[in-house]
Design a protein around this motif. Structure first.
Motif, PDB file in Angstrom:
ATOM      1  N   ALA A 148       0.750  -1.484  -0.041  1.00 52.21           N
ATOM      2  CA  ALA A 148      -0.117  -0.066   0.233  1.00 52.21           C
ATOM      3  C   ALA A 148       0.736   1.250  -0.086  1.00 52.21           C
ATOM      4  O   ALA A 148       2.126   1.277  -0.008  1.00 52.21           O
ATOM      5  N   LEU A 149      -0.188   2.550   0.224  1.00 56.82           N
ATOM      6  CA  LEU A 149       0.818   4.059  -0.250  1.00 56.82           C
ATOM      7  C   LEU A 149       0.464   4.312   1.541  1.00 56.82           C
ATOM      8  O   LEU A 149      -0.791   4.279   1.545  1.00 56.82           O
ATOM      9  N   TRP A 150       1.491   3.635   2.706  1.00 56.49           N
ATOM     10  CA  TRP A 150       1.099   4.477   3.890  1.00 56.49           C
ATOM     11  C   TRP A 150       2.095   5.774   4.149  1.00 56.49           C
ATOM     12  O   TRP A 150       2.499   6.937   3.496  1.00 56.49           O
ATOM     13  N   TYR A 151       0.856   6.586   4.641  1.00 55.29           N
ATOM     14  CA  TYR A 151       1.112   8.019   4.926  1.00 55.29           C
ATOM     15  C   TYR A 151       0.886   8.334   6.807  1.00 55.29           C
ATOM     16  O   TYR A 151       0.535   7.081   7.647  1.00 55.29           O
ATOM     17  N   SER A 152       0.512   9.533   7.892  1.00 52.38           N
ATOM     18  CA  SER A 152       0.763   9.550   8.542  1.00 52.38           C
ATOM     19  C   SER A 152      -1.166  10.812   8.254  1.00 52.38           C
ATOM     20  O   SER A 152      -1.343  11.602   8.077  1.00 52.38           O
ATOM     21  N   ALA A 153      -1.960   9.433   9.364  1.00 50.49           N
ATOM     22  CA  ALA A 153      -3.562   9.939   9.590  1.00 50.49           C
ATOM     23  C   ALA A 153      -3.000  11.147  10.200  1.00 50.49           C
ATOM     24  O   ALA A 153      -4.227  12.558   9.407  1.00 50.49           O
ATOM     25  N   SER A 154      -2.565  11.080  11.162  1.00 50.77           N
ATOM     26  CA  SER A 154      -2.205  13.121  12.195  1.00 50.77           C
ATOM     27  C   SER A 154      -1.656  13.906  11.261  1.00 50.77           C
ATOM     28  O   SER A 154      -2.589  15.550  10.395  1.00 50.77           O
ATOM     29  N   GLN A 155      -1.032  13.590  10.287  1.00 49.11           N
ATOM     30  CA  GLN A 155      -0.345  15.153   9.045  1.00 49.11           C
ATOM     31  C   GLN A 155      -1.469  14.418   7.777  1.00 49.11           C
ATOM     32  O   GLN A 155      -1.867  16.725   7.741  1.00 49.11           O
ATOM     33  N   PHE A 156      -1.841  14.283   7.602  1.00 53.26           N
ATOM     34  CA  PHE A 156      -3.178  14.232   6.696  1.00 53.26           C
ATOM     35  C   PHE A 156      -4.368  15.316   7.155  1.00 53.26           C
ATOM     36  O   PHE A 156      -4.908  16.222   6.450  1.00 53.26           O
ATOM     37  N   GLU A 157      -4.477  14.368   8.742  1.00 56.64           N
ATOM     38  CA  GLU A 157      -6.088  15.761   9.302  1.00 56.64           C
ATOM     39  C   GLU A 157      -4.902  16.650   9.625  1.00 56.64           C
ATOM     40  O   GLU A 157      -6.208  17.556   9.170  1.00 56.64           O
ATOM     41  N   GLU A 158      -4.403  16.999   9.698  1.00 60.17           N
ATOM     42  CA  GLU A 158      -3.858  18.355  10.052  1.00 60.17           C
ATOM     43  C   GLU A 158      -3.939  19.544   8.890  1.00 60.17           C
ATOM     44  O   GLU A 158      -3.913  20.220   8.570  1.00 60.17           O
ATOM     45  N   LYS A 159      -3.666  18.810   7.685  1.00 58.18           N
ATOM     46  CA  LYS A 159      -3.290  19.412   6.702  1.00 58.18           C
ATOM     47  C   LYS A 159      -4.631  19.432   6.022  1.00 58.18           C
ATOM     48  O   LYS A 159      -4.548  20.061   4.545  1.00 58.18           O
ATOM     49  N   GLY A 160      -5.497  18.777   6.288  1.00 57.21           N
ATOM     50  CA  GLY A 160      -6.766  18.957   5.457  1.00 57.21           C
ATOM     51  C   GLY A 160      -6.652  18.007   4.185  1.00 57.21           C
ATOM     52  O   GLY A 160      -7.268  18.190   3.448  1.00 57.21           O
ATOM     53  N   MET A 181       7.543  14.836  -1.760  1.00 53.28           N
ATOM     54  CA  MET A 181       5.937  14.040  -1.089  1.00 53.28           C
ATOM     55  C   MET A 181       6.329  12.098  -1.369  1.00 53.28           C
ATOM     56  O   MET A 181       6.087  11.768  -0.153  1.00 53.28           O
ATOM     57  N   PHE A 182       7.973  11.869  -1.619  1.00 56.25           N
ATOM     58  CA  PHE A 182       8.652  10.732  -1.483  1.00 56.25           C
ATOM     59  C   PHE A 182       9.664  10.453  -1.586  1.00 56.25           C
ATOM     60  O   PHE A 182      10.747  10.900  -1.889  1.00 56.25           O
ATOM     61  N   PRO A 183       9.691   9.753  -0.160  1.00 59.82           N
ATOM     62  CA  PRO A 183      11.877   9.015   0.216  1.00 59.82           C
ATOM     63  C   PRO A 183      11.928   7.998  -0.291  1.00 59.82           C
ATOM     64  O   PRO A 183      10.861   7.309  -1.180  1.00 59.82           O
ATOM     65  N   ASN A 204      10.005  14.456   7.078  1.00 63.23           N
ATOM     66  CA  ASN A 204      10.634  15.229   5.735  1.00 63.23           C
ATOM     67  C   ASN A 204       9.517  15.193   4.486  1.00 63.23           C
ATOM     68  O   ASN A 204      10.056  15.023   3.409  1.00 63.23           O
ATOM     69  N   ALA A 205       8.778  13.575   4.949  1.00 66.98           N
ATOM     70  CA  ALA A 205       8.333  13.092   3.278  1.00 66.98           C
ATOM     71  C   ALA A 205       6.636  13.057   3.749  1.00 66.98           C
ATOM     72  O   ALA A 205       6.812  12.059   4.986  1.00 66.98           O
ATOM     73  N   VAL A 206       6.157  12.596   3.055  1.00 67.15           N
ATOM     74  CA  VAL A 206       3.909  12.470   2.787  1.00 67.15           C
ATOM     75  C   VAL A 206       4.308  10.694   2.717  1.00 67.15           C
ATOM     76  O   VAL A 206       3.303  10.445   3.601  1.00 67.15           O
ATOM     77  N   MET A 207       4.416  10.302   1.578  1.00 69.97           N
ATOM     78  CA  MET A 207       4.162   9.036   1.663  1.00 69.97           C
ATOM     79  C   MET A 207       4.877   7.983   0.784  1.00 69.97           C
ATOM     80  O   MET A 207       6.419   8.515   0.826  1.00 69.97           O
ATOM     81  N   TYR A 208       5.269   6.784   1.453  1.00 68.89           N
ATOM     82  CA  TYR A 208       5.725   5.970   1.395  1.00 68.89           C
ATOM     83  C   TYR A 208       5.102   4.346   0.995  1.00 68.89           C
ATOM     84  O   TYR A 208       4.032   3.989   1.677  1.00 68.89           O
ATOM     85  N   PRO A 209       5.568   3.924  -0.519  1.00 68.04           N
ATOM     86  CA  PRO A 209       4.897   2.601  -0.696  1.00 68.04           C
ATOM     87  C   PRO A 209       5.578   1.332  -0.226  1.00 68.04           C
ATOM     88  O   PRO A 209       6.764   1.574  -0.333  1.00 68.04           O
ATOM     89  N   SER A 210       5.171   0.593   0.677  1.00 74.20           N
ATOM     90  CA  SER A 210       5.697  -0.377   1.353  1.00 74.20           C
ATOM     91  C   SER A 210       4.486  -1.676   1.935  1.00 74.20           C
ATOM     92  O   SER A 210       3.774  -1.039   1.327  1.00 74.20           O
ATOM     93  N   GLY A 211       5.753  -3.151   2.122  1.00 78.25           N
ATOM     94  CA  GLY A 211       4.178  -3.819   2.875  1.00 78.25           C
ATOM     95  C   GLY A 211       3.906  -3.406   3.864  1.00 78.25           C
ATOM     96  O   GLY A 211       4.715  -2.632   4.773  1.00 78.25           O
ATOM     97  N   SER A 212       2.724  -4.507   4.987  1.00 78.77           N
ATOM     98  CA  SER A 212       2.292  -4.080   5.806  1.00 78.77           C
ATOM     99  C   SER A 212       3.268  -4.546   7.027  1.00 78.77           C
ATOM    100  O   SER A 212       3.083  -4.302   7.816  1.00 78.77           O
ATOM    101  N   TRP A 213       4.477  -4.931   6.698  1.00 78.71           N
ATOM    102  CA  TRP A 213       5.286  -4.926   7.832  1.00 78.71           C
ATOM    103  C   TRP A 213       5.665  -3.687   8.079  1.00 78.71           C
ATOM    104  O   TRP A 213       6.775  -3.650   9.600  1.00 78.71           O
ATOM    105  N   ILE A 214       5.074  -2.656   7.668  1.00 80.52           N
ATOM    106  CA  ILE A 214       5.940  -1.262   7.738  1.00 80.52           C
ATOM    107  C   ILE A 214       5.865  -0.465   9.084  1.00 80.52           C
ATOM    108  O   ILE A 214       6.746  -0.494   9.915  1.00 80.52           O
ATOM    109  N   GLU A 215       4.694  -0.972   9.915  1.00 83.24           N
ATOM    110  CA  GLU A 215       5.280  -0.336  10.957  1.00 83.24           C
ATOM    111  C   GLU A 215       5.587  -1.015  12.613  1.00 83.24           C
ATOM    112  O   GLU A 215       6.723  -0.541  12.778  1.00 83.24           O
ATOM    113  N   ASN A 216       5.422  -3.049  11.707  1.00 82.99           N
ATOM    114  CA  ASN A 216       6.664  -2.938  13.051  1.00 82.99           C
ATOM    115  C   ASN A 216       8.175  -2.355  12.676  1.00 82.99           C
ATOM    116  O   ASN A 216       8.911  -2.916  14.053  1.00 82.99           O
TER     117      ASN A 216
END
Length: 484
Positions: free
Chosen positions: A195-207, A231-233, A312-324
């Motif tokens: 998926a494309l991963w992002y910070s829900a907190s940042q998205f809410e803050e930026k609208g 946008m992408f690292p 320092n960047a907004v979104m990142y494509p990765s597998g669902s292991w990313i949070e761990n």
């Protein structure tokens, strides 16, 4: 760091691919064993696909003991000590002890599956169940060819600890990677979503709203650039091809799932398909606009990911292991969330909910295991909802068993979003295997590092990608996989 060192750096995507490559075994491991011609759906295969007989226990068979486990027989399980650790297996061992209190249960872990187990297979003393994952996993196809891996198909028809059968409890398609010529030799335990991963907190803050289409991605990127945010690292030393996965996922969603089949067939014009060209061009547009973080060519994927989660960047494509994987550096209020790869257009054949998903972390029962029935029973326990939920709570990752993630997802926003994506996708889950089957990361990693660095154009990247799969297809010395 020199080139040889950087090229050896391994990402989770590599480990998933390596696990699949060794599981399907494109190449022999130096033992002279022929590679299998395997179909991802289990319909292929050839004379080499012999395997071992299904394990038989010394006890009485019943619904509570479907494999006839002798209650006093010891059981030994070895798991890969990687990103998921081994606590989940230790906990499953405690459940085994509850069911079979007279049995000695030995659960251990290692990072060197091959070196630790190879001599034991040769000596006829393998464990009863093992997790064939990591960079040092076994050449499973060679083991199957010589009859060293047991047929565990009976596990699929066995009663689940939760009612129904084990097979009925599994997510769609998860048996495919472990099935050869219609015989199940492995259960892959972990379900991964890309998926494309992002910070829900940042998205809410930026609208900002999570992007559905590539145009919406570019709109967010433009807004981010106005605030000096990339946008992408990207980690050019070992993981630039994460964006290859993104491009192909967008293309498959646009053209439909038959494109993934064409990729696996190594068709001679597959990278020239309109959807693939459009996806590569979309990435090129983002590169040209300066939406990729500068300096990516000189860093690893973990450094890129750290730059991302530290704002320092907004979104990142990765597998669902990313949070761990990023747990040690991600701010507590980050609220990591995933969204499926965006559609290239609103007319995409598969729709916005379609997602790239696959099963990994294969577990095998050796044919010469002293207590193969116990190994299968241990795996049946692992596939219970209680143990799957425990795994997910410990690792923030999803297993292959349905309906095991609670609404609060154990407090993990990433895991909650994975569950939501799988539910929303329904049957619209796609996968492709060619890059892992044919070990093409060695081609795509440097190619995508050049592409994301602006050193080559989309057209050049397309031509080189097509040339790479043409070379594999035309090489009669490379065993080809059957694709239905």
């Amino acid at each position: 760091m020199n080139d040889s060192e950087s090229s050896s750096l391994e990402t989770p995507l590599d480990r998933l691919g390596a696990s699949r490559r060794r599981f399907l075994a494109l190449a022999s491991s130096g033992t002279g064993a022929a590679a299998l011609s395997a179909c991802a759906a289990g319909g292929g295969g050839g004379d080499d696909d012999s395997g071992g007989a299904a394990p038989e226990g010394g006890g009485d068979v019943s619904d509570d003991n479907p494999f006839g486990v002798a209650g006093s027989d010891p059981v030994e399980v070895i798991v890969f000590d990687g990103g998921y650790g081994d606590q989940y297996a230790v906990d499953a061992g405690e459940k085994y002890s509850e069911l079979y209190p007279d049995a000695e249960v030995d659960v251990s872990s290692t990072v060197n599956i091959q070196s630790d187990l190879q001599t034991r297979f040769i000596g006829g003393d393998p464990p009863d169940l093992f997790d064939n994952a990591g960079a040092q996993s076994m050449n499973a196809s060679a083991l199957i060819s010589e009859g060293s891996i047991a047929d565990i198909g009976a596990l699929i028809e066995a009663p689940s600890l939760d009612g129904g059968t084990v097979g009925e409890s599994l997510l769609p398609g998860v048996l495919d990677p472990g099935t050869y010529s219609g015989t199940v030799y492995a259960i892959n335990y972990v379900y991964e979503i890309f998926a494309l991963w992002y910070s829900a907190s940042q998205f809410e803050e930026k609208g900002w709203e999570p992007p559905r289409t590539w145009d919406e991605v570019m709109t967010i990127a433009e807004a981010a650039a106005s605030e000096d945010l990339a946008m992408f690292p990207w980690g050019g030393q070992n993981a630039a091809d994460y964006y290859h996965e993104l491009a192909l996922s967008m293309a498959i969603k646009e053209a439909g799932p038959d494109l993934s089949r064409k990729l696996d067939l190594l068709e001679d014009d597959v990278y020239h398909q309109d959807a693939v060209v459009a996806a590569f061009t979309a990435i090129e547009d983002a590169v040209s606009a300066g939406y990729f973080m500068a300096g990516g060519a000189g860093i690893q994927h973990t450094e890129a990911q750290t730059q991302w989660v530290t704002g320092n960047a907004v979104m990142y494509p990765s597998g669902s292991w990313i949070e761990n994987e990023q747990a040690g550096v991600t701010p507590e209020d980050y609220r990591m969330t995933g969204v499926p790869a965006p559609m290239l257009t609103d007319a995409a054949a598969m729709g916005e909910a379609a997602v790239h998903g696959t099963a990994g972390e294969p577990f095998f029962v050796p044919a010469e295991a002293a207590n193969g029935a116990g190994g299968m029973e241990f795996l049946r326990i692992m596939l219970s909802k209680q143990q799957c939920q425990n795994f997910s709570e410990i690792t923030s990752s999803m297993t292959v068993v349905k309906d095991t993630i609670p609404e609060d997802a154990f407090g993990s926003t990433a895991l909650a979003s994975v569950n939501e994506m799988i539910t929303a996708a329904g049957e619209d889950v796609f996968n492709y295997n060619f890059a892992a089957w044919y070990n093409m990361g060695t081609v795509f990693k440097p190619l995508w590092a050049e592409f994301l660095n602006g050193d080559i154009t989309a057209d050049q990247a397309i031509e080189r990608s097509q040339a790479a799969i043409d070379e594999v297809r035309e090489d009669d010395g490379i065993e080809k996989f059957d694709v239905e």
